[in-house]
Design an enzyme around this catalytic site. Sequence first.
Site, PDB file in Angstrom:
ATOM      1  CB  CYS A  15       8.917   2.769   6.369  1.00 38.40           C
ATOM      2  SG  CYS A  15       8.636   3.997   5.352  1.00 38.40           S
TER       3      CYS A  15
ATOM      4  CG  HIS B 237       5.853   3.635   9.614  1.00 36.40           C
ATOM      5  ND1 HIS B 237       6.819   4.588   9.788  1.00 36.40           N
ATOM      6  CD2 HIS B 237       5.620   3.470   8.328  1.00 36.40           C
ATOM      7  CE1 HIS B 237       7.410   5.164   8.376  1.00 36.40           C
ATOM      8  NE2 HIS B 237       6.420   4.498   7.695  1.00 36.40           N
TER       9      HIS B 237
ATOM     10  CG  ASN C  76       7.105   7.793   6.089  1.00 39.37           C
ATOM     11  OD1 ASN C  76       7.970   7.262   6.799  1.00 39.37           O
ATOM     12  ND2 ASN C  76       6.472   6.882   5.130  1.00 39.37           N
TER      13      ASN C  76
HETATM   14  N1  COA Z   1      -2.003  17.076  -3.984  1.00 38.17           N
HETATM   15  C1  COA Z   1      -3.386  16.996  -4.969  1.00 38.17           C
HETATM   16  N2  COA Z   1      -3.774  16.107  -5.626  1.00 38.17           N
HETATM   17  C2  COA Z   1      -3.025  14.868  -5.481  1.00 38.17           C
HETATM   18  C3  COA Z   1      -1.701  14.888  -4.752  1.00 38.17           C
HETATM   19  C4  COA Z   1      -1.133  15.950  -4.045  1.00 38.17           C
HETATM   20  N3  COA Z   1       0.053  15.897  -3.187  1.00 38.17           N
HETATM   21  N4  COA Z   1      -1.335  13.466  -4.970  1.00 38.17           N
HETATM   22  C5  COA Z   1      -2.233  13.062  -5.748  1.00 38.17           C
HETATM   23  N5  COA Z   1      -3.164  13.596  -5.889  1.00 38.17           N
HETATM   24  C6  COA Z   1      -4.220  13.303  -6.834  1.00 38.17           C
HETATM   25  C7  COA Z   1      -4.093  12.064  -7.916  1.00 38.17           C
HETATM   26  O1  COA Z   1      -3.350  12.707  -9.065  1.00 38.17           O
HETATM   27  C8  COA Z   1      -5.512  11.760  -7.984  1.00 38.17           C
HETATM   28  O2  COA Z   1      -6.180  12.558  -9.047  1.00 38.17           O
HETATM   29  P1  COA Z   1      -7.210  11.980  -9.943  1.00 38.17           P
HETATM   30  O3  COA Z   1      -8.188  11.342  -9.155  1.00 38.17           O
HETATM   31  O4  COA Z   1      -7.575  12.972 -10.757  1.00 38.17           O
HETATM   32  O5  COA Z   1      -6.553  10.797 -10.666  1.00 38.17           O
HETATM   33  C9  COA Z   1      -6.088  12.011  -6.619  1.00 38.17           C
HETATM   34  O6  COA Z   1      -5.337  12.878  -6.193  1.00 38.17           O
HETATM   35  C10 COA Z   1      -6.247  10.728  -5.784  1.00 38.17           C
HETATM   36  O7  COA Z   1      -5.092   9.932  -5.546  1.00 38.17           O
HETATM   37  P2  COA Z   1      -4.778   8.829  -4.877  1.00 38.17           P
HETATM   38  O8  COA Z   1      -3.359   8.341  -5.249  1.00 38.17           O
HETATM   39  O9  COA Z   1      -5.943   7.783  -5.029  1.00 38.17           O
HETATM   40  O10 COA Z   1      -4.765   9.438  -3.372  1.00 38.17           O
HETATM   41  P3  COA Z   1      -5.013   8.776  -2.077  1.00 38.17           P
HETATM   42  O11 COA Z   1      -6.089   9.235  -1.372  1.00 38.17           O
HETATM   43  O12 COA Z   1      -4.586   7.219  -2.116  1.00 38.17           O
HETATM   44  O13 COA Z   1      -3.901   9.691  -1.327  1.00 38.17           O
HETATM   45  C11 COA Z   1      -1.445   9.179  -0.426  1.00 38.17           C
HETATM   46  C12 COA Z   1      -2.641   9.482  -1.763  1.00 38.17           C
HETATM   47  C13 COA Z   1      -0.083   8.939  -1.188  1.00 38.17           C
HETATM   48  C14 COA Z   1      -1.492  10.215   0.424  1.00 38.17           C
HETATM   49  C15 COA Z   1      -2.044   7.896   0.050  1.00 38.17           C
HETATM   50  O14 COA Z   1      -2.367   6.731  -1.160  1.00 38.17           O
HETATM   51  C16 COA Z   1      -0.793   7.058   0.961  1.00 38.17           C
HETATM   52  O15 COA Z   1      -0.667   7.614   2.024  1.00 38.17           O
HETATM   53  N6  COA Z   1      -0.396   6.196   0.678  1.00 38.17           N
HETATM   54  C17 COA Z   1       0.401   5.325   1.570  1.00 38.17           C
HETATM   55  C18 COA Z   1       1.711   5.921   1.627  1.00 38.17           C
HETATM   56  C19 COA Z   1       2.667   5.198   2.347  1.00 38.17           C
HETATM   57  O16 COA Z   1       2.200   4.822   3.517  1.00 38.17           O
HETATM   58  N7  COA Z   1       3.824   5.122   1.974  1.00 38.17           N
HETATM   59  C20 COA Z   1       4.974   4.585   2.720  1.00 38.17           C
HETATM   60  C21 COA Z   1       4.753   3.176   3.167  1.00 38.17           C
HETATM   61  S1  COA Z   1       6.054   3.125   4.419  1.00 38.17           S
END
Ligand code: COA
Length: 322
Positions: free
Chosen positions: A114, A249, A279
């Site tokens: 990215c 980004h 993204n």
């Molecule tokens: N829909 C519903 N629930 C979801 C889900 C979805 N699409 N994805 C994950 N969950 C659930 C998980 O299973 C977890 O459940 P649990 O508490 O029962 O275990 C809960 O939601 C929390 O998950 P978590 O991964 O801690 O959520 P988060 O707040 O971190 O959000 C992302 C997840 C992926 C949106 C976030 O972590 C993110 O944006 N990360 C950075 C990604 C990024 O920048 N990537 C590219 C870099 S260039």
Amino acid sequence: MIRYSRVVGTGGYLPEEVRTNEQISETVDTSDSWIYERTGIKSRRIAGAHESAASMAEIAARQAIEAAGCDPQTIDLIIVATGTPDLVYPSTGCLLQQRLGIKNAVAFDVQAACSGSIFALSIADQYIKSGAAKTVLVVGSEICSRIVDWTDRGTCILFGDGAGALLLSVTNEPGVLSTHIHSDGDFKDLLYCPLPQTSVNKNEQEAGYISMRGNEVFKVAVNTLGRIVDETLEANNMDRSEIDWLVPHQANIRIIAATAKKLKMSMKQVVVTLETQGNTSSASVLLAFNEAVRDGRIKRGQVVLLEAFGAGFTWGSALIKY
Ligand code: COA
């Protein structure tokens, strides 16, 4: 004469198909409200079967060349940032060179996930400042939808397809004020995408899809982007109040908001395309920059901070006087 590089044209392309959060909720266990609240994304664009990183790059590049009013044959370097190339080789840069019919340029790809667009911009700027190139085409083009596991709700909600481009030309006043790029290979396990044919571990689960520990990536991204803001301001002996626009980004609205807060910037000064594009990896910064230039938000003479973070980890910034 001191040489600088200056942005003389921008372009962008988004495929036609819109895939909404509601549509994704029909196939994986998620919801529009969960996705929007946690990421800021409502929909993303999905490339058609006939499209590729090179075909989308061509459209964005032609727009940038047209906006600059430049003869394409004066382009002497083409750099394409992509993690989703048409082929392992030739590079997407070479495929783009052929599509544009540019004869006297050298073309290659940059792979920094990215952060690819910032890496490509940084290389382009070094080439121009050193006198090795005069006019450089920088493109970020991605078909993320083809490396996303559409059964994995942790990743399939995030990514989209598109291409962004800009043309840099040599000038004697700044221009690109500074670029800063970094990498740390210790974080491979948090975010990676295997190429099954060449992987050492041919795990059947790894069918060539993005694998991400989102929450851990999130935390490193916020801290790292905070540091790169400080580094960029210090290198230019500049106060954050002197920055007119932040073009980040587009990974997650909460990551973007944290960087804006660090800069004490209102979200009105931040270019956000995430809601309708998701993204788009190495295309996202260039697409956002192009959008804000074309709709008149970013004006000539204004100071713009571009930044990105991605797999590797890689991260970087560019401070530009537009
Ligand atoms: N829909 C519903 N629930 C979801 C889900 C979805 N699409 N994805 C994950 N969950 C659930 C998980 O299973 C977890 O459940 P649990 O508490 O029962 O275990 C809960 O939601 C929390 O998950 P978590 O991964 O801690 O959520 P988060 O707040 O971190 O959000 C992302 C997840 C992926 C949106 C976030 O972590 C993110 O944006 N990360 C950075 C990604 C990024 O920048 N990537 C590219 C870099 S260039």
